[in-house]
Scaffold this motif. Structure first.
Motif, PDB file in Angstrom:
ATOM      1  N   LEU A   5       0.863  -1.162   0.000  1.00  0.00           N
ATOM      2  CA  LEU A   5       0.000   0.000   0.000  1.00  0.00           C
ATOM      3  C   LEU A   5       0.913   1.229   0.000  1.00  0.00           C
ATOM      4  N   VAL A   6       0.760   2.052  -1.026  1.00  0.00           N
ATOM      5  CA  VAL A   6       1.595   3.241  -1.167  1.00  0.00           C
ATOM      6  C   VAL A   6       0.699   4.470  -1.087  1.00  0.00           C
ATOM      7  N   GLU A   7       1.042   5.367  -0.172  1.00  0.00           N
ATOM      8  CA  GLU A   7       0.315   6.623  -0.041  1.00  0.00           C
ATOM      9  C   GLU A   7       1.264   7.766  -0.366  1.00  0.00           C
ATOM     10  N   ILE A   8       0.789   8.682  -1.199  1.00  0.00           N
ATOM     11  CA  ILE A   8       1.599   9.848  -1.536  1.00  0.00           C
ATOM     12  C   ILE A   8       0.837  11.125  -1.192  1.00  0.00           C
ATOM     13  N   THR A   9       1.605  12.167  -0.938  1.00  0.00           N
ATOM     14  CA  THR A   9       1.074  13.516  -0.770  1.00  0.00           C
ATOM     15  C   THR A   9       1.598  14.327  -1.949  1.00  0.00           C
ATOM     16  N   ALA A  30      -1.792  -1.764 -14.057  1.00  0.00           N
ATOM     17  CA  ALA A  30      -3.028  -2.499 -13.769  1.00  0.00           C
ATOM     18  C   ALA A  30      -3.263  -3.579 -14.826  1.00  0.00           C
ATOM     19  N   ALA A  31      -3.008  -3.255 -16.077  1.00  0.00           N
ATOM     20  CA  ALA A  31      -3.182  -4.241 -17.159  1.00  0.00           C
ATOM     21  C   ALA A  31      -2.231  -5.421 -16.987  1.00  0.00           C
ATOM     22  N   ASP A  32      -1.075  -5.167 -16.370  1.00  0.00           N
ATOM     23  CA  ASP A  32      -0.099  -6.233 -16.101  1.00  0.00           C
ATOM     24  C   ASP A  32      -0.358  -6.953 -14.781  1.00  0.00           C
ATOM     25  N   GLY A  33      -1.427  -6.574 -14.061  1.00  0.00           N
ATOM     26  CA  GLY A  33      -1.742  -7.200 -12.785  1.00  0.00           C
ATOM     27  C   GLY A  33      -0.923  -6.681 -11.625  1.00  0.00           C
ATOM     28  N   ARG A  34      -0.227  -5.561 -11.786  1.00  0.00           N
ATOM     29  CA  ARG A  34       0.644  -5.011 -10.737  1.00  0.00           C
ATOM     30  C   ARG A  34      -0.045  -3.966  -9.872  1.00  0.00           C
ATOM     31  N   VAL A  35      -1.178  -3.412 -10.332  1.00  0.00           N
ATOM     32  CA  VAL A  35      -1.957  -2.450  -9.557  1.00  0.00           C
ATOM     33  C   VAL A  35      -3.368  -2.996  -9.410  1.00  0.00           C
ATOM     34  N   ALA A  36      -3.816  -3.127  -8.156  1.00  0.00           N
ATOM     35  CA  ALA A  36      -5.164  -3.629  -7.893  1.00  0.00           C
ATOM     36  C   ALA A  36      -6.172  -2.490  -7.863  1.00  0.00           C
ATOM     37  N   VAL A  37      -5.784  -1.372  -7.273  1.00  0.00           N
ATOM     38  CA  VAL A  37      -6.677  -0.220  -7.154  1.00  0.00           C
ATOM     39  C   VAL A  37      -5.808   1.013  -6.909  1.00  0.00           C
ATOM     40  N   ALA A  38      -6.269   2.146  -7.445  1.00  0.00           N
ATOM     41  CA  ALA A  38      -5.530   3.397  -7.257  1.00  0.00           C
ATOM     42  C   ALA A  38      -6.498   4.559  -7.354  1.00  0.00           C
ATOM     43  N   GLY A  39      -6.210   5.617  -6.621  1.00  0.00           N
ATOM     44  CA  GLY A  39      -7.030   6.803  -6.739  1.00  0.00           C
ATOM     45  C   GLY A  39      -6.649   7.867  -5.745  1.00  0.00           C
ATOM     46  N   PRO A  40      -7.177   9.083  -5.984  1.00  0.00           N
ATOM     47  CA  PRO A  40      -6.874  10.189  -5.091  1.00  0.00           C
ATOM     48  C   PRO A  40      -7.687  10.119  -3.811  1.00  0.00           C
ATOM     49  N   THR A  49      -2.368   3.786  -3.682  1.00  0.00           N
ATOM     50  CA  THR A  49      -2.328   2.729  -4.696  1.00  0.00           C
ATOM     51  C   THR A  49      -1.938   1.425  -4.024  1.00  0.00           C
ATOM     52  N   LEU A  50      -2.591   0.358  -4.445  1.00  0.00           N
ATOM     53  CA  LEU A  50      -2.256  -0.980  -3.970  1.00  0.00           C
ATOM     54  C   LEU A  50      -1.529  -1.705  -5.098  1.00  0.00           C
ATOM     55  N   TYR A  51      -0.226  -1.944  -4.879  1.00  0.00           N
ATOM     56  CA  TYR A  51       0.646  -2.568  -5.875  1.00  0.00           C
ATOM     57  C   TYR A  51       0.978  -3.995  -5.486  1.00  0.00           C
ATOM     58  N   GLN A  52       1.270  -4.821  -6.488  1.00  0.00           N
ATOM     59  CA  GLN A  52       1.845  -6.140  -6.264  1.00  0.00           C
ATOM     60  C   GLN A  52       3.247  -6.118  -6.867  1.00  0.00           C
ATOM     61  N   ALA A  53       4.217  -6.620  -6.103  1.00  0.00           N
ATOM     62  CA  ALA A  53       5.609  -6.623  -6.569  1.00  0.00           C
ATOM     63  C   ALA A  53       6.337  -7.817  -5.982  1.00  0.00           C
ATOM     64  N   ASP A  54       7.470  -8.154  -6.583  1.00  0.00           N
ATOM     65  CA  ASP A  54       8.274  -9.271  -6.096  1.00  0.00           C
ATOM     66  C   ASP A  54       8.751  -9.023  -4.665  1.00  0.00           C
ATOM     67  N   ASP A  55       9.169  -7.795  -4.403  1.00  0.00           N
ATOM     68  CA  ASP A  55       9.631  -7.392  -3.074  1.00  0.00           C
ATOM     69  C   ASP A  55       9.649  -5.871  -3.043  1.00  0.00           C
ATOM     70  N   GLU A  56      10.028  -5.298  -1.906  1.00  0.00           N
ATOM     71  CA  GLU A  56       9.984  -3.842  -1.776  1.00  0.00           C
ATOM     72  C   GLU A  56      10.981  -3.151  -2.709  1.00  0.00           C
ATOM     73  N   ALA A  57      12.126  -3.750  -2.942  1.00  0.00           N
ATOM     74  CA  ALA A  57      13.106  -3.161  -3.860  1.00  0.00           C
ATOM     75  C   ALA A  57      12.536  -3.084  -5.274  1.00  0.00           C
ATOM     76  N   HIS A  58      11.856  -4.145  -5.702  1.00  0.00           N
ATOM     77  CA  HIS A  58      11.218  -4.160  -7.025  1.00  0.00           C
ATOM     78  C   HIS A  58      10.129  -3.102  -7.097  1.00  0.00           C
ATOM     79  N   LEU A  59       9.346  -2.987  -6.032  1.00  0.00           N
ATOM     80  CA  LEU A  59       8.299  -1.967  -5.990  1.00  0.00           C
ATOM     81  C   LEU A  59       8.911  -0.578  -6.130  1.00  0.00           C
ATOM     82  N   LYS A  60       9.936  -0.284  -5.346  1.00  0.00           N
ATOM     83  CA  LYS A  60      10.552   1.048  -5.396  1.00  0.00           C
ATOM     84  C   LYS A  60      11.123   1.339  -6.782  1.00  0.00           C
ATOM     85  N   ALA A  61      11.756   0.357  -7.410  1.00  0.00           N
ATOM     86  CA  ALA A  61      12.278   0.552  -8.760  1.00  0.00           C
ATOM     87  C   ALA A  61      11.152   0.877  -9.729  1.00  0.00           C
TER      88      ALA A  61
END
Length: 94
Positions: A5-9, A30-40, A49-61
């Protein structure tokens, strides 16, 4: 794979011009299955945004390639691993 779960300001004055490119970036993930839901957020101060990633390093990249990150729209970002257990899209455990 893990969920995050990523929150930005937002930096408000930069956000409107970059938003279309940001949303296209998320649509592709989202089309690749990496984002489940996103919005302001309702108050317009940021987004989640709710992301799926291999690990946190992959997510950050991945999210470091978001136009919001590249063009200085993010004033603050938090990343937390999320473990969904209930929901329409969450597979039931046997």
């Amino acid at each position: 794979m893990a969920w995050y779960l990523v929150e930005i300001t937002y930096v408000q004055e930069k956000m409107p011009d970059v938003r279309p490119r940001h949303r296209e970036f998320l649509r592709n993930l989202a089309a690749d299955g990496r984002v489940a839901v996103a919005g302001p957020l309702g108050d317009g101060s940021g987004g989640i945004t709710l992301y799926q990633a291999d690990d946190e390093a992959h997510l950050k990249a991945t999210i470091d390639q978001d136009p919001y990150a590249l063009e200085g729209v993010i004033a603050e970002r938090t990343i937390r691993e999320f473990k969904p257990v209930i929901g329409a899209w969450v597979p039931e455990e046997s």
